[in-house]
Design an enzyme around this catalytic site. Structure first.
Site, PDB file in Angstrom:
ATOM      1  N   HIS A 119     112.729 -71.179  10.993  1.00 26.70           N
ATOM      2  CA  HIS A 119     112.330 -71.166   9.585  1.00 26.70           C
ATOM      3  C   HIS A 119     113.551 -70.986   8.705  1.00 26.70           C
ATOM      4  CE1 HIS A 119     111.984 -67.097  11.261  1.00 26.70           C
ATOM      5  NE2 HIS A 119     112.354 -66.648  10.074  1.00 26.70           N
ATOM      6  N   HIS A 138     114.800 -69.715   5.067  1.00 28.08           N
ATOM      7  CA  HIS A 138     114.449 -68.928   3.886  1.00 28.08           C
ATOM      8  C   HIS A 138     115.138 -69.547   2.671  1.00 28.08           C
ATOM      9  CE1 HIS A 138     113.279 -65.121   6.144  1.00 28.08           C
ATOM     10  NE2 HIS A 138     114.037 -65.685   7.063  1.00 28.08           N
TER      11      HIS A 138
HETATM   12  P1  AMP Z   1     113.067 -63.697  10.096  1.00 29.29           P
HETATM   13  O1  AMP Z   1     113.489 -62.252  10.068  1.00 29.29           O
HETATM   14  O2  AMP Z   1     114.167 -64.640   9.693  1.00 29.29           O
HETATM   15  O3  AMP Z   1     112.427 -64.063  11.409  1.00 29.29           O
HETATM   16  O4  AMP Z   1     111.968 -63.834   8.956  1.00 29.29           O
HETATM   17  C1  AMP Z   1     110.604 -63.783   9.168  1.00 29.29           C
HETATM   18  C2  AMP Z   1     109.981 -63.809   7.798  1.00 29.29           C
HETATM   19  O5  AMP Z   1     108.601 -64.126   7.939  1.00 29.29           O
HETATM   20  C3  AMP Z   1     110.056 -62.471   7.051  1.00 29.29           C
HETATM   21  O6  AMP Z   1     110.745 -62.654   5.814  1.00 29.29           O
HETATM   22  C4  AMP Z   1     108.587 -62.092   6.842  1.00 29.29           C
HETATM   23  O7  AMP Z   1     108.358 -61.461   5.610  1.00 29.29           O
HETATM   24  C5  AMP Z   1     107.906 -63.443   6.932  1.00 29.29           C
HETATM   25  N1  AMP Z   1     106.505 -63.395   7.330  1.00 29.29           N
HETATM   26  C6  AMP Z   1     105.975 -62.743   8.397  1.00 29.29           C
HETATM   27  N2  AMP Z   1     104.640 -62.949   8.469  1.00 29.29           N
HETATM   28  C7  AMP Z   1     104.324 -63.738   7.412  1.00 29.29           C
HETATM   29  C8  AMP Z   1     103.107 -64.298   6.923  1.00 29.29           C
HETATM   30  N3  AMP Z   1     101.930 -64.084   7.538  1.00 29.29           N
HETATM   31  N4  AMP Z   1     103.153 -65.062   5.806  1.00 29.29           N
HETATM   32  C9  AMP Z   1     104.325 -65.280   5.178  1.00 29.29           C
HETATM   33  N5  AMP Z   1     105.507 -64.793   5.589  1.00 29.29           N
HETATM   34  C10 AMP Z   1     105.512 -64.024   6.686  1.00 29.29           C
END
Ligand code: AMP
Length: 140
Positions: free
Chosen positions: A101, A103
C-alpha cells in the site's frame, strides 16, 4: 493466514466498509482509518502482494498510472500545500499490513503529516562504485 493478511483484499471487494476514493481493474484507494493528517489516503492493488518487489509488471504499471491522479485529487480536495508518499516493506520498515500500500499523506502548515526525520549520512565513496554496479547487475 491472519485477518490482517486479508484485510485490504476484503476492503477492495467491499466486504469491509471503507471511505473509497478511487477504483479500477487493478487498484483501490480509500481513506486511512488512523490518518496522520486530513486526507491521508491509501492506494493498494486489489490482489494482495506483500512487498513492492513482488508486484507483477502489470500491477506496478497500474499503480504508477493511478498514483499521480489520486495524489492530485487529494491535494485539490484538501488544499494541502505539500504531501509525502510513503510505502513500507517489511515489519522492520514499519509495515503493519502485509499487502502493498502507498500512503499519500498531506502535510499542512500546522506540521500535521508524516513526521520529518531524515538522518542523512555521507555516501561511502570507497564502496559506492561497486555497490551501484552490484545493484545494476541485478537489473540487467
Ligand atoms: P503500514 O504501517 O504502512 O502497514 O500502514 C497500515 C495502514 O493501514 C495504517 O496507516 C492504518 O491506519 C491503516 N489501516 C488499518 N486498518 C484500516 C482500515 N480498516 N481502513 C483504513 N485504513 C486502515
Amino acid at each position: 493466514m491472519s485477518d490482517l493478511d486479508t484485510l485490504f483484499e476484503r476492503i477492495a471487494r467491499g466486504e469491509i466498509p471503507s471511505y473509497r476514493v478511487y477504483e479500477d481493474e487493478h487498484i483501490f484507494a480509500f481513506l486511512d482509518i488512523n490518518p496522520l493528517s486530513r486526507g491521508h489516503t491509501l492506494v493498494i492493488p486489489r490482489v494482495r502482494y506483500e512487498r513492492l518487489e513482488e508486484l507483477p509488471e502489470e500491477v506496478g504499471a497500474a499503480l504508477g498510472r493511478a498514483l499521480p491522479r489520486i495524489a492530485a485529487a487529494v491535494i485539490r480536495a484538501t488544499g494541502a500545500p505539500a504531501y509525502n508518499v510513503l510505502q513500507n516493506n517489511g515489519r522492520g520498515a514499519g509495515q503493519a499490513i502485509p499487502h502493498v500500500h502507498f500512503h499519500i499523506i498531506p502535510r499542512y502548515a500546522d506540521g500535521s503529516g508524516l513526521p520529518h526525520h531524515w538522518p542523512a549520512r555521507t555516501l561511502d565513496k570507497s564502496e559506492a562504485p561497486q555497490l551501484a554496479q552490484r545493484i545494476a547487475g541485478f537489473l540487467a
